[in-house]
Motif scaffolding. Structure first.
Motif, PDB file in Angstrom:
ATOM      1  N   CYS A  75       0.821  -1.215   0.000  1.00  0.00           N
ATOM      2  CA  CYS A  75       0.000   0.000   0.000  1.00  0.00           C
ATOM      3  C   CYS A  75       0.856   1.267   0.000  1.00  0.00           C
ATOM      4  CB  CYS A  75      -0.953  -0.006   1.189  1.00  0.00           C
ATOM      5  SG  CYS A  75      -2.248  -1.246   1.048  1.00  0.00           S
ATOM      6  N   ILE A  76       1.961   1.249   0.736  1.00  0.00           N
ATOM      7  CA  ILE A  76       2.873   2.400   0.756  1.00  0.00           C
ATOM      8  C   ILE A  76       3.447   2.628  -0.642  1.00  0.00           C
ATOM      9  CG2 ILE A  76       5.117   3.193   1.596  1.00  0.00           C
ATOM     10  CD1 ILE A  76       4.351   1.773   4.281  1.00  0.00           C
ATOM     11  N   LEU A  77       3.925   1.564  -1.279  1.00  0.00           N
ATOM     12  CA  LEU A  77       4.496   1.686  -2.620  1.00  0.00           C
ATOM     13  C   LEU A  77       3.443   2.114  -3.635  1.00  0.00           C
ATOM     14  CD1 LEU A  77       6.768  -1.458  -2.497  1.00  0.00           C
ATOM     15  CD2 LEU A  77       7.562   0.904  -2.782  1.00  0.00           C
ATOM     16  N   HIS A  78       2.250   1.563  -3.521  1.00  0.00           N
ATOM     17  CA  HIS A  78       1.173   1.951  -4.434  1.00  0.00           C
ATOM     18  C   HIS A  78       0.822   3.422  -4.228  1.00  0.00           C
ATOM     19  CE1 HIS A  78      -2.846   2.245  -6.172  1.00  0.00           C
ATOM     20  NE2 HIS A  78      -2.495   1.215  -6.921  1.00  0.00           N
ATOM     21  N   GLY A  79       0.792   3.855  -2.971  1.00  0.00           N
ATOM     22  CA  GLY A  79       0.526   5.257  -2.678  1.00  0.00           C
ATOM     23  C   GLY A  79       1.586   6.179  -3.249  1.00  0.00           C
ATOM     24  N   GLU A  80       2.855   5.765  -3.162  1.00  0.00           N
ATOM     25  CA  GLU A  80       3.946   6.560  -3.736  1.00  0.00           C
ATOM     26  C   GLU A  80       3.810   6.659  -5.254  1.00  0.00           C
ATOM     27  OE1 GLU A  80       7.671   4.904  -2.473  1.00  0.00           O
ATOM     28  OE2 GLU A  80       7.285   5.337  -0.363  1.00  0.00           O
ATOM     29  N   ALA A 100      12.707   3.123 -10.594  1.00  0.00           N
ATOM     30  CA  ALA A 100      12.603   1.780 -11.173  1.00  0.00           C
ATOM     31  C   ALA A 100      12.633   0.727 -10.070  1.00  0.00           C
ATOM     32  CB  ALA A 100      13.728   1.545 -12.162  1.00  0.00           C
ATOM     33  N   SER A 101      13.453   0.944  -9.038  1.00  0.00           N
ATOM     34  CA  SER A 101      13.513  -0.044  -7.951  1.00  0.00           C
ATOM     35  C   SER A 101      12.194  -0.080  -7.181  1.00  0.00           C
ATOM     36  CB  SER A 101      14.676   0.252  -7.005  1.00  0.00           C
ATOM     37  OG  SER A 101      14.478   1.463  -6.317  1.00  0.00           O
ATOM     38  N   SER A 102      11.499   1.054  -7.091  1.00  0.00           N
ATOM     39  CA  SER A 102      10.187   1.060  -6.439  1.00  0.00           C
ATOM     40  C   SER A 102       9.166   0.291  -7.267  1.00  0.00           C
ATOM     41  CB  SER A 102       9.701   2.491  -6.216  1.00  0.00           C
ATOM     42  OG  SER A 102      10.532   3.161  -5.294  1.00  0.00           O
ATOM     43  N   HIS A 103       9.267   0.397  -8.595  1.00  0.00           N
ATOM     44  CA  HIS A 103       8.392  -0.396  -9.466  1.00  0.00           C
ATOM     45  C   HIS A 103       8.628  -1.884  -9.233  1.00  0.00           C
ATOM     46  CE1 HIS A 103       6.218   2.300 -12.168  1.00  0.00           C
ATOM     47  NE2 HIS A 103       7.276   3.089 -12.171  1.00  0.00           N
ATOM     48  N   ILE A 104       9.871  -2.276  -9.131  1.00  0.00           N
ATOM     49  CA  ILE A 104      10.213  -3.678  -8.903  1.00  0.00           C
ATOM     50  C   ILE A 104       9.693  -4.143  -7.553  1.00  0.00           C
ATOM     51  CG2 ILE A 104      12.140  -5.288  -8.550  1.00  0.00           C
ATOM     52  CD1 ILE A 104      13.668  -3.557 -10.656  1.00  0.00           C
ATOM     53  N   GLN A 105       9.868  -3.320  -6.523  1.00  0.00           N
ATOM     54  CA  GLN A 105       9.371  -3.680  -5.197  1.00  0.00           C
ATOM     55  C   GLN A 105       7.854  -3.819  -5.190  1.00  0.00           C
ATOM     56  OE1 GLN A 105      10.815  -0.895  -2.287  1.00  0.00           O
ATOM     57  NE2 GLN A 105      12.922  -1.131  -2.966  1.00  0.00           N
ATOM     58  N   LEU A 106       7.161  -2.923  -5.887  1.00  0.00           N
ATOM     59  CA  LEU A 106       5.701  -2.989  -5.965  1.00  0.00           C
ATOM     60  C   LEU A 106       5.277  -4.275  -6.664  1.00  0.00           C
ATOM     61  CD1 LEU A 106       2.965  -1.633  -5.452  1.00  0.00           C
ATOM     62  CD2 LEU A 106       3.253  -0.436  -7.620  1.00  0.00           C
ATOM     63  N   ARG A 107       5.960  -4.610  -7.741  1.00  0.00           N
ATOM     64  CA  ARG A 107       5.645  -5.849  -8.469  1.00  0.00           C
ATOM     65  C   ARG A 107       5.886  -7.069  -7.583  1.00  0.00           C
ATOM     66  NH1 ARG A 107       3.345  -8.551 -12.360  1.00  0.00           N
ATOM     67  NH2 ARG A 107       4.608 -10.022 -13.493  1.00  0.00           N
ATOM     68  N   MET A 108       6.977  -7.069  -6.837  1.00  0.00           N
ATOM     69  CA  MET A 108       7.280  -8.202  -5.959  1.00  0.00           C
ATOM     70  C   MET A 108       6.227  -8.340  -4.860  1.00  0.00           C
ATOM     71  SD  MET A 108      11.413  -7.931  -5.794  1.00  0.00           S
ATOM     72  CE  MET A 108      11.665  -9.404  -4.838  1.00  0.00           C
ATOM     73  N   CYS A 109       5.792  -7.224  -4.302  1.00  0.00           N
ATOM     74  CA  CYS A 109       4.729  -7.268  -3.291  1.00  0.00           C
ATOM     75  C   CYS A 109       3.438  -7.799  -3.900  1.00  0.00           C
ATOM     76  CB  CYS A 109       4.488  -5.883  -2.694  1.00  0.00           C
ATOM     77  SG  CYS A 109       5.768  -5.308  -1.585  1.00  0.00           S
TER      78      CYS A 109
END
Length: 132
Positions: A75-80, A100-109
């Protein structure tokens, strides 16, 4: 890495589902559904996504209290991401500072929570052993 697995519901629609290849339908994930308490420290964007996605996961019987940590991170990453593509700076320009690393983290979550079709197709559990 091979082709991603088709979701079981698509295989069933295409009449190509085979339990010897795709597993027993009765062994698919079954969990006690319960929405964990939303952390108080989520911002407005993350809170909005928390309310949306918990309903989706609860309806799919894919949510337990144990999921609070990964769900909070998602939810934090999606909010960002939402903030990066909707908020404007002082000059009216849309900010896009979602890395790009936040996109990867969101995908992994998303994968961990079973939010993609291929992730949902891989969720399998063994049935309970009968009591004798």
């Amino acid at each position: 890495m091979g082709r991603k697995r088709k979701p079981d519901n698509l295989l069933l629609l295409e009449n190509t589902y085979r339990s010897d290849r795709h597993g027993d339908k009765n062994k698919k994930l079954k969990v006690d559904s319960k929405i964990p308490d939303m952390p108080e420290w989520l911002d407005e964007y993350a809170e909005k996504e928390w309310k949306r996605i918990t309903k989706v996961l609860l309806n799919a019987n894919m949510l337990t209290e144990a999921d609070e940590s990964i769900l909070s991170q998602y939810c934090i990453l999606h909010g960002e991401l939402e903030r990066a593509y909707t908020e404007e700076d002082n000059e009216g320009e849309i900010k896009r500072d979602f890395s790009a690393s936040s996109h990867i983290q969101l995908r992994m979550c998303s994968l961990e929570l079973g939010l993609t079709p291929s992730a949902r197709s891989k969720i399998v559990v063994e049935p309970d052993e009968p009591d004798f």
